[in-house]
Design a protein around this motif. Structure first.
Motif, PDB file in Angstrom:
ATOM      1  N   GLN A  46      81.462  59.481  14.562  1.00  0.00           N
ATOM      2  CA  GLN A  46      82.252  59.241  13.356  1.00  0.00           C
ATOM      3  C   GLN A  46      83.384  60.251  13.276  1.00  0.00           C
ATOM      4  N   TYR A  84      95.122  60.737  19.624  1.00  0.00           N
ATOM      5  CA  TYR A  84      95.543  60.173  18.342  1.00  0.00           C
ATOM      6  C   TYR A  84      96.976  60.566  18.018  1.00  0.00           C
ATOM      7  N   SER A 115      95.724  57.804  14.189  1.00  0.00           N
ATOM      8  CA  SER A 115      95.810  56.453  14.748  1.00  0.00           C
ATOM      9  C   SER A 115      95.579  56.496  16.249  1.00  0.00           C
ATOM     10  N   TYR A 116      94.678  55.639  16.741  1.00  0.00           N
ATOM     11  CA  TYR A 116      94.518  55.503  18.183  1.00  0.00           C
ATOM     12  C   TYR A 116      95.329  54.318  18.709  1.00  0.00           C
ATOM     13  N   ARG A 117      96.003  53.592  17.796  1.00  0.00           N
ATOM     14  CA  ARG A 117      96.774  52.425  18.196  1.00  0.00           C
ATOM     15  C   ARG A 117      98.256  52.706  18.373  1.00  0.00           C
ATOM     16  N   THR A 132     101.013  52.748   6.325  1.00  0.00           N
ATOM     17  CA  THR A 132      99.606  53.152   6.223  1.00  0.00           C
ATOM     18  C   THR A 132      98.713  52.278   7.091  1.00  0.00           C
ATOM     19  N   ARG A 133      99.100  51.020   7.314  1.00  0.00           N
ATOM     20  CA  ARG A 133      98.271  50.090   8.080  1.00  0.00           C
ATOM     21  C   ARG A 133      98.132  50.498   9.548  1.00  0.00           C
ATOM     22  N   TYR A 189      97.249  53.343  10.648  1.00  0.00           N
ATOM     23  CA  TYR A 189      96.312  54.456  10.814  1.00  0.00           C
ATOM     24  C   TYR A 189      94.879  54.017  10.612  1.00  0.00           C
ATOM     25  N   ASP A 190      94.020  54.604  11.414  1.00  0.00           N
ATOM     26  CA  ASP A 190      92.620  54.196  11.462  1.00  0.00           C
ATOM     27  C   ASP A 190      91.698  55.111  10.670  1.00  0.00           C
ATOM     28  N   TYR A 191      92.087  56.359  10.517  1.00  0.00           N
ATOM     29  CA  TYR A 191      91.229  57.333   9.844  1.00  0.00           C
ATOM     30  C   TYR A 191      92.067  58.156   8.865  1.00  0.00           C
ATOM     31  N   TRP A 192      91.438  58.520   7.759  1.00  0.00           N
ATOM     32  CA  TRP A 192      92.116  59.267   6.695  1.00  0.00           C
ATOM     33  C   TRP A 192      91.241  60.403   6.199  1.00  0.00           C
TER      34      TRP A 192
END
Length: 128
Positions: free
Chosen positions: A1, A32, A99-101, A112-113, A115-118
């Motif tokens: 996680q 990231y 973001s890993y994308r 904001t879309r 990003y994967d984690y905050w």
């Protein structure tokens, strides 16, 4: 996680400086793209700055260019936001995001879309 924990916020007078930190655990930090956003009461979350996974590209909102500097330490798994010449309008909760994308630093970094984690955020208050 994957977990992101911000620190370094506080109360500062206009013209002062603060340095925010965001420690990342549980993932491959060096892969990231990292960013900082902020959100003032009653407003949408707003992009502030981003740095690519390679540390070779930085992206800034026009409102902070020349005053804020984003950097990362891939050994310490930490991203930083050095904020100088602070203004009352910089007052907000500051969030760190990963973001890993995002493999290319284009205008998508401001959304904001992407990003994967905050993180949970850290309050910055600038008094006039």
């Amino acid at each position: 996680q994957v977990q992101l924990v911000e620190s370094g916020g506080g109360l500062v007078q206009a013209g002062g400086s603060l340095r925010l930190s965001c420690a990342v655990s549980g993932g491959t930090f060096s892969r990231y793209a990292m960013a900082w956003f902020r959100q003032a009461p009653g407003e949408e979350r707003q992009f502030v700055a981003a740095v690519s996974w390679s540390d070779r590209s930085m992206y800034y909102a026009d409102s902070v260019k020349g005053r804020f500097t984003v950097s990362r330490d891939n050994i310490k798994n930490t991203v930083y936001l050095q904020m100088n010449s602070l203004k009352p309008e910089d007052t907000a909760v500051y969030y760190c995001a990963a973001s890993y994308r995002l493999l290319v630093m284009n205008t998508e970094v401001t959304r904001t879309r992407a990003y994967d984690y905050w993180g949970q955020g850290t309050q910055v208050t600038v008094s006039s």
